[in-house]
Design a protein around this motif. Structure first.
Motif, PDB file in Angstrom:
ATOM      1  N   ALA A  61      46.977  31.158  40.976  1.00 59.07           N
ATOM      2  CA  ALA A  61      48.029  31.402  41.969  1.00 59.07           C
ATOM      3  C   ALA A  61      47.444  31.607  43.367  1.00 59.07           C
ATOM      4  O   ALA A  61      48.179  31.954  44.297  1.00 59.07           O
ATOM      5  N   GLY A  62      46.124  31.424  43.514  1.00 55.71           N
ATOM      6  CA  GLY A  62      45.479  31.583  44.809  1.00 55.71           C
ATOM      7  C   GLY A  62      45.236  33.024  45.202  1.00 55.71           C
ATOM      8  O   GLY A  62      45.062  33.337  46.386  1.00 55.71           O
ATOM      9  N   LYS A  63      45.177  33.922  44.208  1.00 58.53           N
ATOM     10  CA  LYS A  63      44.963  35.339  44.492  1.00 58.53           C
ATOM     11  C   LYS A  63      43.638  35.823  43.899  1.00 58.53           C
ATOM     12  O   LYS A  63      43.017  35.131  43.094  1.00 58.53           O
ATOM     13  N   ARG A  64      43.235  37.021  44.310  1.00 61.36           N
ATOM     14  CA  ARG A  64      41.994  37.601  43.819  1.00 61.36           C
ATOM     15  C   ARG A  64      42.270  38.501  42.618  1.00 61.36           C
ATOM     16  O   ARG A  64      43.424  38.859  42.334  1.00 61.36           O
ATOM     17  N   GLY A 102      31.091  41.279  47.666  1.00 59.40           N
ATOM     18  CA  GLY A 102      32.361  41.989  47.559  1.00 59.40           C
ATOM     19  C   GLY A 102      33.565  41.187  47.996  1.00 59.40           C
ATOM     20  O   GLY A 102      34.705  41.591  47.731  1.00 59.40           O
ATOM     21  N   GLU A 103      33.354  40.046  48.655  1.00 56.19           N
ATOM     22  CA  GLU A 103      34.474  39.212  49.097  1.00 56.19           C
ATOM     23  C   GLU A 103      34.809  38.116  48.088  1.00 56.19           C
ATOM     24  O   GLU A 103      35.661  37.264  48.357  1.00 56.19           O
ATOM     25  N   GLU A 112      36.564  54.448  40.882  1.00 49.54           N
ATOM     26  CA  GLU A 112      36.507  55.223  42.123  1.00 49.54           C
ATOM     27  C   GLU A 112      36.433  54.315  43.354  1.00 49.54           C
ATOM     28  O   GLU A 112      37.009  54.643  44.396  1.00 49.54           O
ATOM     29  N   VAL A 113      35.735  53.203  43.232  1.00 47.15           N
ATOM     30  CA  VAL A 113      35.635  52.278  44.366  1.00 47.15           C
ATOM     31  C   VAL A 113      37.015  51.751  44.741  1.00 47.15           C
ATOM     32  O   VAL A 113      37.381  51.693  45.924  1.00 47.15           O
ATOM     33  N   LEU A 114      37.802  51.359  43.745  1.00 46.22           N
ATOM     34  CA  LEU A 114      39.154  50.866  44.024  1.00 46.22           C
ATOM     35  C   LEU A 114      40.021  51.968  44.615  1.00 46.22           C
ATOM     36  O   LEU A 114      40.755  51.721  45.586  1.00 46.22           O
ATOM     37  N   ARG A 115      39.949  53.170  44.061  1.00 44.09           N
ATOM     38  CA  ARG A 115      40.750  54.273  44.599  1.00 44.09           C
ATOM     39  C   ARG A 115      40.430  54.508  46.077  1.00 44.09           C
ATOM     40  O   ARG A 115      41.332  54.705  46.900  1.00 44.09           O
ATOM     41  N   ASN A 116      39.149  54.457  46.411  1.00 43.42           N
ATOM     42  CA  ASN A 116      38.747  54.656  47.803  1.00 43.42           C
ATOM     43  C   ASN A 116      39.235  53.529  48.701  1.00 43.42           C
ATOM     44  O   ASN A 116      39.596  53.757  49.862  1.00 43.42           O
ATOM     45  N   MET A 117      39.241  52.306  48.178  1.00 44.37           N
ATOM     46  CA  MET A 117      39.783  51.176  48.937  1.00 44.37           C
ATOM     47  C   MET A 117      41.263  51.404  49.263  1.00 44.37           C
ATOM     48  O   MET A 117      41.720  51.120  50.376  1.00 44.37           O
ATOM     49  N   ILE A 118      42.003  51.890  48.286  1.00 38.00           N
ATOM     50  CA  ILE A 118      43.438  52.120  48.473  1.00 38.00           C
ATOM     51  C   ILE A 118      43.662  53.149  49.565  1.00 38.00           C
ATOM     52  O   ILE A 118      44.486  52.962  50.476  1.00 38.00           O
ATOM     53  N   ALA A 124      40.419  44.350  51.720  1.00 38.90           N
ATOM     54  CA  ALA A 124      40.075  43.709  50.447  1.00 38.90           C
ATOM     55  C   ALA A 124      41.275  43.641  49.514  1.00 38.90           C
ATOM     56  O   ALA A 124      41.294  42.827  48.578  1.00 38.90           O
ATOM     57  N   LEU A 125      42.293  44.501  49.754  1.00 44.14           N
ATOM     58  CA  LEU A 125      43.483  44.484  48.914  1.00 44.14           C
ATOM     59  C   LEU A 125      44.441  43.360  49.289  1.00 44.14           C
ATOM     60  O   LEU A 125      45.356  43.043  48.516  1.00 44.14           O
TER      61      LEU A 125
END
Length: 523
Positions: A61-64, A102-103, A112-118, A124-125
């Motif tokens: 679908a062209g998403k990550r 990371g890209e 924890e990495v995802l939580r910090n990104m949020i 990146a989201l």
């Protein structure tokens, strides 16, 4: 096979070269329809296939896609697995130790990495289609569990969630909470292990020359303690205790003699793992052939080639290698990544036959064995010692039984005079325990809520935890029961009345005379 699937999912499964299980098809179909999923299934049953299908659907679908895990070792292993599928250019890794690409379209990371990104509102989201929360039952961990709840609560609502968990007793309740937070969410439950498990009790009999003896933990019905063991333990009491806990070397020799290698022996102590591996290796127990020892030396040299000789000396490389050549190893978070990864790969290809590991190895790392030993039925939780729960036991023993190789797996529990046999049998028979929230608002969370949301919204999010949902659901069920009971009371009161009066008036009036006698004659 793929009657419920179409498009990308259908092509993905057909390319795998094997017939998927029903629960896998059900979960993938739900993901393809745009829903989030909660999948609970025994270790080794194939939950990873569902995650990989979700990644394929997102990429098409062209998403990550993000794949999160609770520990670095599991992140590293998932990264290697996904590199095999998407290449180094298409796969990234973000942990405390590594930051690689990371890209990339597919990124593996600790939760924890995802939580910090949020919280940081990371770019990146943008364009993210799906997040896999592997081992999501880790949210009950008292120290880190709130990270999983924060992620489920705060992740943008248009991103699908694939929640993968070992079997839990309250999966419907957990899925209900995810649905309340994320919208359309399907629960998929698989209770059958791909390889049947037999739980056995291992003890040393002082009356029979310290012989090591095996007994099934459960009776023929599979639910109650083996009466033979109960009887033996009762007779073994006295001034001189008849039975004792087998020593680690004795356990290792018994596994070898019983044809139960390769095996994992879980010890809830890093120092204990290292000591056990040294003890078995120094005793001269050789589990490898000459060819295997040559392969182990070559692989260990290659796996540690990036480390300086001085560093290797400090890390005890020579003694570590000597243990590997015996077919024995220790695995825990205190080991450097190169040592841990080498052990994982050598065990997976069958070169190493016996690994002494802490419970972190039970969290999804792909190291299936013929047998698993649970050395102690209690562990230190940071404050006190507590007995293993049913879900903990299931998670640890999930590695026992290699799919397509073994016709059954064996879970070995060692005798202990401090843990009643009935408790061991009850835990082994139960299979799972309810998932309980460990959510506690942190300063970090409070600051981010104040910074990113109006007061009313921040308060709403604070009340959005699984713990709060559980309390509200229990209150709702109690209200429903109260309403049912009140309805029953109303029906009974209505049935107790007629045109001549009611039972209550009859009961209160003096019997045999006056109003009571008149009421009796009327009835």
């Amino acid at each position: 096979m793929n009657a419920h699937l179409s498009g990308v999912a259908w092509e993905f499964l057909n390319g795998e070269g094997f017939e998927p299980d029903g629960f896998q098809i059900e979960a993938i179909a739900a993901i393809e329809s745009g829903a989030s999923v909660v999948v609970t299934a025994p270790t080794g049953s194939g939950k990873t296939l569902i995650a990989e299908a979700a990644i394929e659907i997102a990429l098409a679908a062209g998403k990550r896609a993000f794949y999160t895990t609770p520990i670095k070792a599991l992140s590293n292993q998932k990264y290697r697995d996904l590199v095999d599928r998407y290449g180094e250019g298409g796969t990234g890794l973000l942990t405390g130790d590594n930051s690689l690409n990371g890209e990339a379209p597919v990124v593996v990371m600790t939760t924890e990495v995802l939580r910090n990104m949020i919280y940081a509102g990371s770019e990146a989201l943008d364009g993210l289609g799906v997040v896999v929360l592997d081992e999501v039952h880790y949210l009950q961990d008292r120290y880190r569990g709130s990270v999983w709840e924060e992620t489920i609560i705060h992740l943008p609502g248009d991103i699908q969630l694939v929640n993968l968990s070992a079997t839990v007793a309250n999966s419907e309740e957990f899925a209900g909470w995810v649905r309340a937070r994320r919208g359309a969410t399907e629960l998929v439950v698989e209770e059958k292990r791909p390889v049947p498990l037999e739980s056995v009790y291992l003890l040393r009999d002082r009356y029979h020359g310290d012989a090591i003896e095996w007994f099934p933990i459960l009776g023929k019905d599979g639910n109650r303690p083996n009466p033979r063991v109960v009887d033996l333990l009762r007779k073994g009491r006295g001034r001189r205790r008849r039975f004792a806990t087998p020593r680690r070397l004795e356990v290792s020799e018994a596994l070898l003699a019983g044809g139960m290698l390769p095996a994992i022996n879980f010890i809830f102590s890093r120092a204990g793992c290292d000591q056990a591996a040294r003890t078995v290796a120094s005793a001269g127990l050789r589990l490898t052939s000459a060819d295997e020892r040559r392969e182990i030396r070559a692989f260990a040299s290659e796996a540690t080639s990036h480390l300086d000789q001085t560093d290797l000396a400090v890390l005890g490389y020579e003694s570590w290698l000597a243990m590997l050549e015996c077919g024995v190893a220790a695995h825990h978070a205190g080991r450097v990544p190169a040592f841990k990864e080498a052990v994982e790969r050598l065990f997976a290809d069958g070169s190493i036959k016996l690994v002494f590991a802490t419970e972190t190895l039970a969290l999804g790392i792909n190291m299936p064995a013929k047998a698993v030993v649970v050395e102690s039925f209690s562990k230190f939780n940071g404050e006190s010692h507590e007995l293993l729960r049913a879900g903990d036991y299931t998670q640890l023993t999930g590695r026992a039984g290699r799919r397509g190789i073994d016709d059954r797996g064996t879970a070995v529990v060692l005798y202990s005079p401090y843990v009643p046999f009935k408790q061991v049998a009850d835990v082994a028979a139960a299979g799972s325990h309810p998932l309980v929230s460990s959510f506690e608002p942190s300063y970090n969370m409070a600051v981010n809520l104040v910074a990113n949301y109006p007061r009313a919204k921040a308060q709403e999010l604070l009340r959005a935890s699984f713990a709060q949902f559980t309390v509200q659901e229990r209150a709702r069920r109690l209200d429903e029961r109260i309403a049912e009971r009140e309805g029953e009371v109303d029906r009974y009161l209505a049935a107790a009345q007629c045109e001549r009066g009611d039972i209550e008036a009859y009961a209160e009036a003096p019997f045999g005379s006056g109003e009571g006698a008149d009421a009796a004659r009327a009835y």
